[in-house]
Design an enzyme around this catalytic site. Structure first.
Site, short mmCIF file in Angstrom:
data_model
loop_
_atom_site.label_atom_id
_atom_site.label_comp_id
_atom_site.label_asym_id
_atom_site.label_seq_id
_atom_site.Cartn_x
_atom_site.Cartn_y
_atom_site.Cartn_z
N PHE A 196 0.81 -1.24 0.00
CA PHE A 196 0.00 0.00 0.00
C PHE A 196 0.84 1.28 0.00
O PHE A 196 0.33 2.35 0.36
CB PHE A 196 -0.95 0.03 1.21
CG PHE A 196 -1.63 -1.27 1.51
CD1 PHE A 196 -2.53 -1.81 0.61
CD2 PHE A 196 -1.36 -1.97 2.67
CE1 PHE A 196 -3.15 -3.02 0.86
CE2 PHE A 196 -1.98 -3.18 2.94
CZ PHE A 196 -2.88 -3.71 2.04
N GLY A 223 -0.40 -8.32 -3.85
CA GLY A 223 -1.80 -8.67 -3.68
C GLY A 223 -2.70 -8.05 -4.73
O GLY A 223 -3.92 -8.18 -4.69
N ILE A 233 -10.24 -3.21 -18.84
CA ILE A 233 -10.01 -4.07 -17.67
C ILE A 233 -9.38 -5.37 -18.16
O ILE A 233 -9.98 -6.09 -18.96
CB ILE A 233 -11.35 -4.34 -16.94
CG1 ILE A 233 -12.00 -3.03 -16.50
CG2 ILE A 233 -11.13 -5.28 -15.75
CD1 ILE A 233 -11.17 -2.16 -15.58
N LYS A 238 -11.80 -10.14 -12.52
CA LYS A 238 -11.87 -10.66 -11.15
C LYS A 238 -10.87 -9.96 -10.23
O LYS A 238 -11.23 -9.51 -9.14
CB LYS A 238 -11.61 -12.16 -11.16
CG LYS A 238 -11.97 -12.85 -9.86
CD LYS A 238 -11.95 -14.36 -10.05
CE LYS A 238 -12.52 -15.06 -8.84
NZ LYS A 238 -12.58 -16.52 -9.05
N THR A 239 -9.61 -9.85 -10.66
CA THR A 239 -8.63 -9.20 -9.80
C THR A 239 -8.85 -7.69 -9.76
O THR A 239 -8.60 -7.04 -8.74
CB THR A 239 -7.18 -9.53 -10.23
OG1 THR A 239 -7.07 -9.39 -11.64
CG2 THR A 239 -6.80 -10.94 -9.82
N GLN A 241 -9.36 -5.55 -6.37
CA GLN A 241 -8.61 -4.34 -6.02
C GLN A 241 -9.55 -3.22 -5.60
O GLN A 241 -9.34 -2.53 -4.61
CB GLN A 241 -7.81 -3.84 -7.23
CG GLN A 241 -6.44 -4.41 -7.36
CD GLN A 241 -5.57 -4.02 -6.19
OE1 GLN A 241 -5.45 -4.77 -5.23
NE2 GLN A 241 -4.97 -2.86 -6.21
N GLU A 258 -5.61 2.23 -6.70
CA GLU A 258 -5.85 3.16 -5.60
C GLU A 258 -7.21 3.84 -5.64
O GLU A 258 -7.74 4.26 -4.61
CB GLU A 258 -4.73 4.20 -5.57
CG GLU A 258 -3.43 3.54 -5.16
CD GLU A 258 -2.21 4.38 -5.42
OE1 GLU A 258 -1.79 5.10 -4.52
OE2 GLU A 258 -1.65 4.30 -6.53
MO1 MOS Z 1 1.08 3.12 -3.40
S1 MOS Z 1 0.67 4.73 -2.14
O1 MOS Z 1 0.88 3.80 -4.86
O2 MOS Z 1 2.66 2.66 -3.26
#
Ligand code: MOS
Length: 723
Positions: A233, A459, A614, A618-619, A623, A689
């Site tokens: 993240f 992930g 896309i 599924k993934t 996300q 994100e």
């Molecule tokens: Mo993530 S905040 O784009 O590494």
């Protein structure tokens, strides 16, 4: 609809994460952290630790491991521990004990006595607002203050004063920690002068480069391996403290060393999301058209000021058409754990403020909040000539309104027994970026192919995407593809950050695949080859020519070759001078607030997104729904609470709240698919994100719709909803 290739390994516990690697003679390290937030270490009495059972080494600023500050174009400088006696936050790494077993290292670490020359700690963002300092240039190198004014307008304040309808409010968002399932950790092994480090991170080649810099080694003698990553993240972009310390002590002791942060240490000895204060003023015509948008932001930073949470720059700078715009960003350096990128840095906290303010404006105008957003849909960022390459945000809202049943929403919410029910929406935007990436595609004589790059799958589903795009580019079945990631010895892939990996790696795969096919055709028609002198083409995994066909593996076998490889590289280029690029989304939320207990439950979530093509539904869905869950977390659960003395009050999973299954309803994720080939050849934009962007505001807006109470900070707690 392809399931994650690494899913079965993960859910059966067979996936080997960095810390799962073991070597003969391995020693164990334990990190010692500070118990004050600000001051200088006066002394560290390590005598008892040194003579404790099994101890092999005790390291501190008084007996440091030599480490240099590594610097890279992508990450800048990365802090390395134990190099000086200054303490600037509670829980800062200040020592490292290595012993024969983990328990011996931990117990010896507890025997170290530290004395400090303590100084007062600055830990309050609110108290620091008045003497906040101007931030360094923000992402994209824009200045911390930006103003775009219509002809004849003198100032943003004039534009606001001339606006028939004005709303103005201040919003606050809490600091957070990434709290990834896999704590920051590493196993370091030196063998014949080569350092190998097994550690979860967002780009193996970046980690190898940082370790080489820190240890003053030739990059060719460092290998970083991150086969699986238990969540990142943004918090595993930089090399972690355990990785630096394990690598340095493995060299000093001549033994493999394993080290991991404890869960409590993860909350301080890494870096998290800054807390923010954001003041927004919106001026509009009675029909909802924005005349003026002012967004001033303050964020906490650690004392080295190296990271700025670009709240206003990540949102108001670009999201809506407005004739007049002013944004600013200031920072308040504090004695708190370091701040860094965290999923949708800027956009996540910034969108809580902007999208709450838009909801307040809709209320002031007595207008539907979707209608208000559609009226201010932009064709380009304000004051910039570059139009959006592909934007279907209006369609996201329209489809979303139908799927969600928005037409049934009442401006005053409705009740269902003892529950007050409310509906809220928000816009989501995240810039579409790419990083340079190189991928190697190898055709093998056994009719399989390998697609390899040193990027990471924390992930996100990137491993599966490599396989799908490789198969498409080579015109063979995904079953025949072996995707490889997570090893710095592979070609330098992009970083899994900035929602860039699919667009970056896929473009490089297409180039590599086209090259290896050209090479195959050249080899197949060369003198002595099966198609000597013939015009050959390639389709469906076969070389075709002279009325005959051979599979690529047959051709390689006929040529006596095991394999044929080619690399492809791609990087952002000329397209950046022609268009602006972003992914888009509309977030919908239904909440139920209990009339008497004031408990808030999220009962429905819908996100409709335009992220270009896309690659794997599924993934991609996974996300996005993960991001939306994080948005619920930001809205209702998550906050790193810092006590006045700088000690985090809730640095564990008992006190740091994140949603559990019972907090999350079914999530409806829908994509409108318009491949964006102006952005890259594969037509995919980032979606890692954007799922979390806007969601917290959608929750807060739904809470307002249900209760009539406008909460201007997150997380929203029960006390905020008492009458
Ligand atoms: Mo993530 S905040 O784009 O590494």
């Amino acid at each position: 609809m392809t399931s994650r290739l690494d899913g079965p390994l993960k859910v059966t516990g067979r996936a080997q994460y960095g810390l799962d690697h073991n070597f003969p003679g391995m020693a164990y390290g334990y990190v010692v952290v500070s118990t004050i937030a600000h001051g200088e270490i006066a002394a560290m009495n390590v005598a008892a630790a040194v003579s404790a059972p099994g101890v092999l080494g005790v390291y501190s600023p008084f007996d440091p491991l030599e480490l240099r500050t590594p610097s890279s174009p992508m990450l800048g400088d990365t802090w390395v521990p134990l190099q000086d006696k200054e303490v600037t936050y509670y829980g800062q790494p200040i020592g490292f004990v290595v012993a024969e077993t983990f328990e011996q290292a931990r117990d010896a670490a507890a025997l170290i006595e530290v004395t400090y020359h303590e100084r007062p700690a600055r830990t309050s963002l609110e108290d620091g607002l008045d003497d906040a300092i101007e931030a360094a240039p923000i992402t994209g190198h824009e200045p911390p203050f930006i103003e775009v004014l219509a002809d004849g307008v003198e100032s943003i304040e004039d534009a606001l004063a001339a606006s028939p309808v004005v709303v103005q409010a201040t919003y606050r968002t809490a600091g957070q920690n990434h709290a990834a399932m896999e704590p920051h950790s590493a196993v370091a092994v030196w063998e014949s002068g080569v350092l190998t480090v097994y550690s979860g991170n967002q780009g193996a080649f970046l980690q190898a480069a940082e370790l080489a810099g820190a240890l003053d080694l030739d990059p060719s003698s460092v290998r970083a391996i991150n086969p699986f990553v238990g969540g990142a993240f943004g918090g595993k972009g930089r090399t972690s403290v355990p990785a630096f310390l394990a690598a340095a002590t493995a060299r000093a002791l001549g033994r493999p060393v394993k080290a991991a942060l404890t869960r409590e240490q993860v909350f301080t000895a890494t870096a998290g999301r800054a807390a923010t204060v954001q003041k927004i003023s919106l001026g509009a015509e009675p029909d909802g058209s924005l005349i003026a948008l002012r967004h001033d932001s303050w964020c906490s930073t650690d004392v080295d000021r190296s990271f700025v949470e670009p709240t206003s720059h990540g949102t108001s700078r670009e999201w809506y058409a407005t004739q007049n715009l002013a944004i600013s960003q200031k920072i308040v350096p504090l004695n708190v754990p370091p701040t860094t990128f965290m999923r949708a840095p800027g956009e996540a906290p910034g969108s809580f403020a902007l999208e709450s303010a838009m909801d307040e404006l809709a209320v002031a105008l007595n207008m539907d909040p979707i209608e208000l957003r559609l009226r201010n849909n932009s064709t380009a960022p304000p004051g910039r000539d570059l139009q959006w390459s592909s934007k279907h945000l209006d369609e996201c809202f329209r489809i979303g309104a139908t799927r969600f049943g928005w037409a049934n929403r009442s401006p005053q919410g409705h009740t269902d027994g003892d529950w007050l029910v409310g509906h809220g929406v928000a816009t989501a935007v995240f810039p579409a970026l790419r990083f340079p990436a190189t991928v190697e595609v190898t055709l093998r004589a056994d009719e399989t192919a390998v697609v390899a790059t040193s990027g990471a799958d924390p992930g996100t589903g990137l491993l599966t995407v490599l396989s799908l795009v490789g198969a498409e580019s080579l015109d063979i079945s995904p079953d025949a593809i072996t995707p490889r990631l997570g090893d710095s010895a592979l070609p330098p892939g992009g970083m899994s950050g900035g929602s860039t990996a699919t667009a970056s790696a896929s473009t490089a795969i297409m180039i590599a695949a086209a090259t290896v096919i050209d090479d195959l055709l050249a080899a197949a028609s060369a003198p002595g080859a099966p198609f000597e002198g013939e015009d050959v083409t390639y389709a469906d995994g076969q070389v075709l020519g002279g009325g005959r066909s051979m599979r690529f593996g047959e051709v390689l076998r006929a040529l006596g070759r095991e394999s044929l490889s080619a690399q492809g590289s791609s990087a952002p280029g000329e397209e950046m001078t022609k268009h602006s690029f972003a992914s888009w989304g509309a977030q919908f939320c239904e909440v139920r607030v209990h009339k008497w207990t004031r408990e808030t439950r999220v009962s429905r979530l819908l996100g409709v997104f335009d992220a270009g093509r896309i690659i794997n539904d599924k993934t991609a869905r996974s996300q996005i729904s993960g991001g939306m869950i994080w948005g619920v977390s930001a809205a209702l659960h998550e906050a790193l609470e810092i006590e006045p003395n700088g000690r985090p009050a809730n640095a564990d999973f008992a006190g740091y709240l994140v949603p559990v299954n019972a907090d999350i309803p079914d999530i409806d994720v829908h994509f409108v698919e318009y491949p964006d080939t102006l952005h890259n050849a594969i037509g995919a934009r980032g979606l890692g994100e954007i799922g979390t962007v806007g969601l917290a505001a959608a929750v807060a807006n739904a809470v307002y719709n249900a209760t009539g109470i406008r909460v201007r900070h997150i997380p929203i707690v029960i006390e905020d909803l008492l009458d």
